[in-house]
Enzyme design. Structure first.
Site, PDB file in Angstrom:
ATOM      1  N   GLY A 127      31.729  47.485  43.750  1.00 28.99           N
ATOM      2  CA  GLY A 127      32.416  46.169  43.769  1.00 28.99           C
ATOM      3  C   GLY A 127      33.671  45.899  44.644  1.00 28.99           C
ATOM      4  O   GLY A 127      34.636  45.557  44.254  1.00 28.99           O
ATOM      5  N   GLY A 128      33.655  46.982  45.857  1.00 27.79           N
ATOM      6  CA  GLY A 128      34.742  46.812  46.584  1.00 27.79           C
ATOM      7  C   GLY A 128      35.116  45.575  47.662  1.00 27.79           C
ATOM      8  O   GLY A 128      36.195  45.372  48.287  1.00 27.79           O
TER       9      GLY A 128
ATOM     10  N   GLY B  11      35.416  42.670  46.118  1.00 31.37           N
ATOM     11  CA  GLY B  11      36.170  41.634  45.111  1.00 31.37           C
ATOM     12  C   GLY B  11      37.586  41.778  45.333  1.00 31.37           C
ATOM     13  O   GLY B  11      38.041  42.357  46.275  1.00 31.37           O
TER      14      GLY B  11
ATOM     15  N   THR C   8      38.677  46.454  30.949  1.00 33.17           N
ATOM     16  CA  THR C   8      39.705  45.380  30.571  1.00 33.17           C
ATOM     17  C   THR C   8      40.280  45.343  29.217  1.00 33.17           C
ATOM     18  O   THR C   8      39.378  45.793  28.258  1.00 33.17           O
ATOM     19  CB  THR C   8      39.235  43.999  30.948  1.00 33.17           C
ATOM     20  N   ASP C   9      41.248  44.734  29.193  1.00 36.81           N
ATOM     21  CA  ASP C   9      41.838  44.822  27.841  1.00 36.81           C
ATOM     22  C   ASP C   9      41.310  43.847  26.853  1.00 36.81           C
ATOM     23  O   ASP C   9      41.466  43.833  25.687  1.00 36.81           O
ATOM     24  CB  ASP C   9      43.505  44.335  27.692  1.00 36.81           C
ATOM     25  N   GLU C  10      40.144  42.749  27.506  1.00 35.76           N
ATOM     26  CA  GLU C  10      39.662  41.992  26.563  1.00 35.76           C
ATOM     27  C   GLU C  10      38.643  42.574  25.572  1.00 35.76           C
ATOM     28  O   GLU C  10      38.424  41.969  24.724  1.00 35.76           O
ATOM     29  CB  GLU C  10      39.141  41.006  27.567  1.00 35.76           C
TER      30      GLU C  10
ATOM     31  N   TYR D 293      31.566  37.955  28.219  1.00 33.11           N
ATOM     32  CA  TYR D 293      32.021  38.764  29.341  1.00 33.11           C
ATOM     33  C   TYR D 293      32.599  40.118  28.659  1.00 33.11           C
ATOM     34  O   TYR D 293      32.294  41.277  29.227  1.00 33.11           O
ATOM     35  CB  TYR D 293      33.265  38.053  29.986  1.00 33.11           C
TER      36      TYR D 293
ATOM     37  N   ALA E 196      32.323  41.360  25.811  1.00 31.51           N
ATOM     38  CA  ALA E 196      31.382  42.255  25.186  1.00 31.51           C
ATOM     39  C   ALA E 196      30.601  43.135  26.102  1.00 31.51           C
ATOM     40  O   ALA E 196      30.067  44.300  25.708  1.00 31.51           O
ATOM     41  CB  ALA E 196      30.472  41.584  24.420  1.00 31.51           C
TER      42      ALA E 196
ATOM     43  N   LYS F  66      31.609  44.176  28.819  1.00 31.58           N
ATOM     44  CA  LYS F  66      32.425  45.294  29.665  1.00 31.58           C
ATOM     45  C   LYS F  66      32.597  46.396  28.416  1.00 31.58           C
ATOM     46  O   LYS F  66      32.593  47.363  28.748  1.00 31.58           O
ATOM     47  CB  LYS F  66      33.852  44.771  29.791  1.00 31.58           C
TER      48      LYS F  66
ATOM     49  N   ASN G 109      45.470  41.278  32.817  1.00 33.44           N
ATOM     50  CA  ASN G 109      45.532  40.354  33.603  1.00 33.44           C
ATOM     51  C   ASN G 109      46.158  40.736  34.938  1.00 33.44           C
ATOM     52  O   ASN G 109      47.354  40.763  35.129  1.00 33.44           O
ATOM     53  CB  ASN G 109      45.710  39.057  33.443  1.00 33.44           C
TER      54      ASN G 109
ATOM     55  N   PRO H 207      44.660  21.772  35.237  1.00 29.82           N
ATOM     56  CA  PRO H 207      44.123  21.538  33.752  1.00 29.82           C
ATOM     57  C   PRO H 207      44.639  22.883  32.865  1.00 29.82           C
ATOM     58  O   PRO H 207      44.284  23.975  33.200  1.00 29.82           O
ATOM     59  CB  PRO H 207      42.629  21.741  34.019  1.00 29.82           C
TER      60      PRO H 207
ATOM     61  N   ASN I 190      50.383  30.748  29.045  1.00 33.43           N
ATOM     62  CA  ASN I 190      49.869  29.981  30.478  1.00 33.43           C
ATOM     63  C   ASN I 190      50.781  28.912  30.715  1.00 33.43           C
ATOM     64  O   ASN I 190      50.896  28.547  31.924  1.00 33.43           O
ATOM     65  CB  ASN I 190      48.460  29.463  29.820  1.00 33.43           C
TER      66      ASN I 190
ATOM     67  N   GLY J 148      36.285  30.068  21.668  1.00 34.83           N
ATOM     68  CA  GLY J 148      36.558  31.712  21.555  1.00 34.83           C
ATOM     69  C   GLY J 148      37.756  32.181  22.340  1.00 34.83           C
ATOM     70  O   GLY J 148      37.976  33.399  22.671  1.00 34.83           O
TER      71      GLY J 148
HETATM   72  N1  LIG Z   1      40.838  40.649  37.709  1.00 41.02           N
HETATM   73  C1  LIG Z   1      41.456  40.989  36.386  1.00 41.02           C
HETATM   74  O1  LIG Z   1      42.479  40.217  36.298  1.00 41.02           O
HETATM   75  C2  LIG Z   1      40.943  42.373  35.850  1.00 41.02           C
HETATM   76  C3  LIG Z   1      41.821  42.532  34.683  1.00 41.02           C
HETATM   77  C4  LIG Z   1      41.528  43.758  34.236  1.00 41.02           C
HETATM   78  C5  LIG Z   1      40.010  44.577  34.428  1.00 41.02           C
HETATM   79  N2  LIG Z   1      39.435  43.676  35.327  1.00 41.02           N
HETATM   80  C6  LIG Z   1      38.255  44.571  35.918  1.00 41.02           C
HETATM   81  O2  LIG Z   1      38.169  44.887  37.235  1.00 41.02           O
HETATM   82  C7  LIG Z   1      37.217  44.822  38.008  1.00 41.02           C
HETATM   83  C8  LIG Z   1      37.234  44.090  39.117  1.00 41.02           C
HETATM   84  O3  LIG Z   1      37.524  42.790  38.700  1.00 41.02           O
HETATM   85  P1  LIG Z   1      37.726  41.564  39.865  1.00 41.02           P
HETATM   86  O4  LIG Z   1      38.674  40.526  39.410  1.00 41.02           O
HETATM   87  O5  LIG Z   1      38.311  42.333  41.158  1.00 41.02           O
HETATM   88  O6  LIG Z   1      36.436  41.160  40.161  1.00 41.02           O
HETATM   89  P2  LIG Z   1      35.696  40.228  41.160  1.00 41.02           P
HETATM   90  O7  LIG Z   1      34.958  39.269  40.557  1.00 41.02           O
HETATM   91  O8  LIG Z   1      36.900  39.627  42.185  1.00 41.02           O
HETATM   92  O9  LIG Z   1      34.835  41.326  42.193  1.00 41.02           O
HETATM   93  C9  LIG Z   1      33.666  41.983  41.417  1.00 41.02           C
HETATM   94  C10 LIG Z   1      32.962  42.476  42.720  1.00 41.02           C
HETATM   95  O10 LIG Z   1      31.710  42.959  42.415  1.00 41.02           O
HETATM   96  C11 LIG Z   1      30.617  42.736  43.014  1.00 41.02           C
HETATM   97  N3  LIG Z   1      29.451  42.855  42.118  1.00 41.02           N
HETATM   98  C12 LIG Z   1      29.281  42.131  41.130  1.00 41.02           C
HETATM   99  N4  LIG Z   1      28.184  42.631  40.547  1.00 41.02           N
HETATM  100  C13 LIG Z   1      27.627  43.662  41.115  1.00 41.02           C
HETATM  101  C14 LIG Z   1      26.542  44.677  41.197  1.00 41.02           C
HETATM  102  N5  LIG Z   1      25.685  44.542  40.202  1.00 41.02           N
HETATM  103  N6  LIG Z   1      26.461  45.501  41.884  1.00 41.02           N
HETATM  104  C15 LIG Z   1      27.403  45.874  42.923  1.00 41.02           C
HETATM  105  N7  LIG Z   1      28.518  44.677  42.966  1.00 41.02           N
HETATM  106  C16 LIG Z   1      28.541  43.922  42.154  1.00 41.02           C
HETATM  107  C17 LIG Z   1      30.869  41.284  43.538  1.00 41.02           C
HETATM  108  O11 LIG Z   1      30.196  40.998  44.701  1.00 41.02           O
HETATM  109  C18 LIG Z   1      32.353  41.428  43.637  1.00 41.02           C
HETATM  110  O12 LIG Z   1      32.656  41.799  44.950  1.00 41.02           O
HETATM  111  C19 LIG Z   1      36.136  44.354  36.896  1.00 41.02           C
HETATM  112  O13 LIG Z   1      35.182  45.212  36.445  1.00 41.02           O
HETATM  113  C20 LIG Z   1      36.786  43.555  36.076  1.00 41.02           C
HETATM  114  O14 LIG Z   1      36.088  43.514  34.792  1.00 41.02           O
HETATM  115  C21 LIG Z   1      39.670  42.677  36.121  1.00 41.02           C
END
Ligand SMILES: NC(=O)c1ccc[n+]([C@@H]2O[C@H](COP(=O)([O-])OP(=O)(O)OC[C@H]3O[C@@H](n4cnc5c(N)ncnc54)[C@H](O)[C@@H]3O)[C@@H](O)[C@H]2O)c1
Length: 348
Positions: A11-12, A14, A130-132, A157, A159, A161, A186, A212, A256, A282
């Site tokens: 997931g690098g 994202g 996540t803390d969620e 989401y 659940a 995680k 967050n 919104p 918010n 929810g």
């Molecule tokens: N954004 C936040 O505030 C936050 C807070 C706490 C934890 N997290 C956790 O951190 C992680 C990253 O979050 P983010 O905000 O960067 O998410 P994001 O949605 O920006 O990125 C997710 C990435 O995962 C890739 N991906 C999705 N499903 C995949 C799969 N099956 N195989 C391979 N790649 C896949 C996507 O293409 C994307 O590049 C998540 O696990 C999220 O639960 C996020």
């Protein structure tokens, strides 16, 4: 000197994964990173334009649910460490768009990585969560989320995680897999897909549209700069103890509406631009993280509560300074519209 590491970053492409890769390549010139990403709507290779020719960086398109491919990539690249950011992450999509993809990536996908770790020579696997998963706090609750707080997620989401996190615990206890789970609050910062609140509101303002805000706007989130999150993950990669959970947060609770007003202030816009819309089903009232455990290991945020406004200002300016990145992404706006415009801007 550190031993060389070859890190598989799932997931690098994202938001947080991109920031993590940049941080690691900058800090450790002798580490290699393989970015393994399915490239869903949220994956964006433009995040890595500056490093795409770095010999220590490689991209492989793949799904974490595909164990055969994971094994192949691990063997071919002699991976030593894995960190997983791959997930479906948008809460509204998990509510209005269906939860199947969430369970596949966030639960089954984690289990597949755990199998890959189990049967390969992997020194450490960090599952970024996540803390969620802890559910919701009331506004006046004195006890905030610690690592001992029971897992009681309220949304699909969270659940999904939590399913991945519980698998990590089970694989550690049953198979002694070297895994760590993190629960972070967050994040804000550069490269966040603009369906998420901060970039979403920035773009709304730039388009001259109303912001919104769900319900009464008093829901509280605990905001952390993404750079502080990736610094914490770097520490855990090197010093975290297998089988443990670590909370990551910078004691920065904001409602918010408070956050929305800060963003409006930056653009010198009035509160008339706020439009209160029907609350999210929810909708968790409050999240707040106790990060004592990771602080004891040596982590401190560079953007604590008192520097939040500065971090937010720098973040807004990053989006304003990176119009190309934004415009390329804007081509995907139809996918955003399905979930955002329908639920936010239509009269409810
Ligand atoms: N954004 C936040 O505030 C936050 C807070 C706490 C934890 N997290 C956790 O951190 C992680 C990253 O979050 P983010 O905000 O960067 O998410 P994001 O949605 O920006 O990125 C997710 C990435 O995962 C890739 N991906 C999705 N499903 C995949 C799969 N099956 N195989 C391979 N790649 C896949 C996507 O293409 C994307 O590049 C998540 O696990 C999220 O639960 C996020």
């Amino acid at each position: 000197m550190e031993n060389k590491k070859v890190i598989l970053v799932c997931g690098g492409a994202g938001f947080i994964g991109s920031n993590f890769i940049h941080y690691i390549l900058e800090k450790y010139p002798d580490y290699k990173v393989v970015n393994y990403d399915k490239l869903t709507y949220a994956g964006n290779l433009n995040n890595h334009k500056k490093i795409e020719n770095n010999p220590n960086y490689k991209f492989v398109q793949g799904d974490i649910v595909d164990l055969e491919k994971l094994n192949e990539v691990i063997k071919e690249n002699k991976i030593t460490h894995i960190i997983n950011f791959a997930a479906e992450t948008h809460v509204d999509r998990s509510i209005h768009g269906g939860a199947k993809e969430f369970v596949l990536s966030n639960t089954l996908g984690v289990q597949m990585i755990l199998d890959a770790v189990r049967f390969n020579e992997i020194e450490k696997f960090i599952n970024v969560s996540t803390d969620e998963v802890y559910g919701a706090l009331e506004l006046d609750d004195e006890n905030i989320f610690t690592e001992e707080t029971p897992i009681t997620p309220n949304m699909p989401y969270a659940a999904a995680k939590a399913g991945g996190d519980l698998m990590c615990n089970a694989y550690f206890k049953t198979h002694n897999v070297p895994v760590i789970v993190t629960h972070c609050s967050n994040n804000y910062g550069p490269y966040q897909f603009p369906e998420k609140l901060i970039p979403f509101f920035i773009f709304k303002i730039l388009k001259g549209e109303k912001l919104p805000v769900y319900g009464d706007g008093l829901n509280i989130r605990d905001w952390i700069h993404v750079r502080d999150h990736v610094k914490a993950l770097d520490l855990l990669l090197h010093k975290g103890k297998n089988g443990e959970i670590y909370n990551i947060g910078s004691d920065n609770e904001r409602s918010n509406i408070e956050l929305t007003k800060y963003i409006l202030d930056y653009f010198d816009k009035s509160e008339d631009m706020i439009e209160y819309v029907k609350d999210r089903p929810g909708h968790d009232r409050r999240y707040a993280i106790d990060a004592t455990k990771i602080k004891k290991l040596g982590w401190q945020p560079d953007y604590p509560k008192e520097k939040f406004k500065q971090g937010l200002k720098e973040t807004i300016e990053w989006y304003l300074d990176n119009k190309d990145w934004v415009e390329d992404l804007w081509k995907k706006k139809d996918e955003m519209n399905k979930f955002q415009e329908d639920f936010f801007t239509k009269k409810q």
